[in-house]
Design an enzyme around this catalytic site. Sequence first.
Site, short mmCIF file in Angstrom:
data_model
loop_
_atom_site.label_atom_id
_atom_site.label_comp_id
_atom_site.label_asym_id
_atom_site.label_seq_id
_atom_site.Cartn_x
_atom_site.Cartn_y
_atom_site.Cartn_z
N LYS A 21 -5.80 80.57 99.05
CA LYS A 21 -5.74 79.93 97.72
C LYS A 21 -4.93 80.86 96.83
CE LYS A 21 -8.93 78.68 93.94
NZ LYS A 21 -10.36 78.74 93.57
N ASP A 53 -3.55 81.78 93.43
CA ASP A 53 -3.86 81.52 92.03
C ASP A 53 -2.79 82.11 91.10
OD1 ASP A 53 -5.39 80.63 89.92
OD2 ASP A 53 -7.21 81.69 90.51
N ASP A 55 -10.06 73.42 87.25
CA ASP A 55 -11.27 74.25 87.19
C ASP A 55 -12.44 73.45 86.66
OD1 ASP A 55 -10.25 76.50 88.27
OD2 ASP A 55 -10.01 77.60 86.39
C1 DGJ Z 1 -8.99 80.30 88.45
C2 DGJ Z 1 -9.22 79.34 89.57
O1 DGJ Z 1 -8.78 78.07 89.24
C3 DGJ Z 1 -10.69 79.38 89.95
O2 DGJ Z 1 -10.98 78.41 90.91
C4 DGJ Z 1 -11.01 80.76 90.44
O3 DGJ Z 1 -10.31 81.00 91.63
C5 DGJ Z 1 -10.67 81.78 89.38
N1 DGJ Z 1 -9.33 81.62 88.87
C6 DGJ Z 1 -10.84 83.18 89.91
O4 DGJ Z 1 -10.40 84.13 89.05
#
Ligand code: DGJ
Length: 670
Positions: A419, A421, A491
């Site tokens: 994932k 980010d 989120d």
């Molecule tokens: C933002 C992401 O969208 C969340 O799912 C998570 O991974 C956090 N960052 C972690 O810092």
Amino acid sequence: SAYEGKDYKYSLDVLPQEYPMFGAQDMRSPALEFEYEDGRYDMCNMRYKSHKIIQGKPDIEGLPHIYENSSGEFTTLIITVGDDISGVSVELYYSISETMPIICRHSRVLSGKTAVYLTNAARASIDFSDSDFKYMHLHGAWIREKHIETAEVKKGFQGIESRRGASSPNENPFMAIMRKDAGEDFGEVYGFSLVYSGNFKMLLEAETYGTMRFQAGVNPHNFKWKLNKGEQFITPELVMVYSENGLGEMSRTFHRLYRRNLCRGIWRDKVRPILINNWEATYFDFNEDKLINICKKASELGIELFVLDDGWFGKRNNDKSSLGDWFVNTDKLPGSLKGLSEKVDKLGMSFGLWVEPEMISEDSDLFRKHPDWALRIQGREMHEGRNQYVLDMGRDDVVAYLTDVFTAVLGSADIKYIKWDMNRNISDANSAALPPNRQGEVMHRYILGVYKLMENLVSTFPNILFEGCSGGAGRNDPGILYYMPQNWGSDNTDAVERMYIQYGAGMVYPSSTICAHVSDVPNHQVGRTTPMKLRSEVAMSAVMGYEFDLSKLTDDECYDISEQIKQYKRIRSIVCFGDLYRLINPFENRSASWMYVSEDKTKAVVFYYNKLAKPNSEIRRLKLKGLDEGKTYIVDNKEYTGRTLMNFGLYLPEYEKDFESRAWEIEEKK
Ligand code: DGJ
């Protein structure tokens, strides 16, 4: 001009221009603007020079793009236009598909007799002969992404853009221009989607004389690109979809194209594993025992992949430090990633990992060693976002360093999923590696560097399933899909909020690319308590996962979840690879509904979600779409023809409760 000419109709200010220039009395927005090294502005009089038609679709170096799977899928027209005085020329590429009503276009600006500075990055430009339209775009914010906004085209300027360094949660690089009477299933729609993840601009100019110009490309805000003699500048690809049957057909065309001709790699056509992510379960507060307890329960329930989120590296116990120090925190994980992944593997699940490569914390060894690797305006205070700075991804040394570091991390254990980010807007966009006259290149170079790093890692690890993420869906755009076949949807994991977000995302993005998690109640973003059934049926309508502490579930909850997982495994290939039909728009109703139909129309899944109950409401039926009129289908053990299901529909519950939901599985009678 309109005043000088005898006949207004033949004025440059009115006639449709394929590649409009400013200065020769077309007073509308130009596609390209530049100045010379001494600051002199020139009008640039682009004239047709030549054209050719080739089979296929050429690659666009360094930029994500639509590609062909087999020869004969696309045909490309290349028109060269040029300006004799400056010597600048432009190749305009238009690729059409043999099977879909689309045109993909981009251009290459070739330098002239001397160096020039591009100040407007060569936008794709389309002139409509009237402005009798409305337009739709996907507006929002963090945890409120992709809300549908529709407005009538008014005289003058209107449009959308991002200045945030990423395509942004605030505006997605998508716009649909629709006839005023067009809707979900009727009417003319022109869909525009830019395959780009950085600052973009889409503008609509409904002009004095009745014409309308649409343009899309790199945002000229803070942009100035030096094009030395012999160099070229390539613009991002714009995908244009035409539908004469409303938004539904436009979306299905985007989905087919993006699923098969934009997403790449071995995961492209595979159903995605059901995952459990520890973020909302533990945030930064975890150790190996806690994680393994979650995994044990997950494995019993039938979950296939465990994803370790933020907090596994450096001394990151909150969001204030360690980005850049990609070394395992062995206090939390004594057996390192390898030890943890082996334990997860023993439980019969795959192991996945969260990373945020583009960022750097002030409190990190990397920043102490390379303060000049962060974007900053010399002599000024630096600005943090989520307590972090942004790496200068336009630098080759930064990309090379990150390639090495993440090649080591990804190779250190049996990692099956990443994932990726990216958690802040980009400000302070100056680079220590560029001279003052090239600082206008930083934002575009940033994205080119991100693409380079992504390409390096996805090609070194072709078996890993990569998921794009950016504080939720802050960079959820077609550019990222070229490298990563799925994106974290938001989120916000509340089921009601997700109805809006996923409905909006489905305008352009196939469900195989939209990730949705079942999370705890009260929901962490909005405090709402919704039933598990609604939460899972909303997540099931995309790529489903879980994100809460499963080790705390009651036996009844475990039973429900294991049944939902079985159901999702039955339907996920239809959800991910079927055709989407939208039935009820949550932005306009108290409920939401959409369905997926397999390509051969033998199977379908229908989702219906109620928001708040309406007391003593009218008797309501849900009319389905996309089925075969002549086929007989089984729904809830009863037989119906496709004609009945589409014209009469299914009865909805008479006495609905708040947050009630249904997921019907439909199959042709054998
Ligand atoms: C933002 C992401 O969208 C969340 O799912 C998570 O991974 C956090 N960052 C972690 O810092």
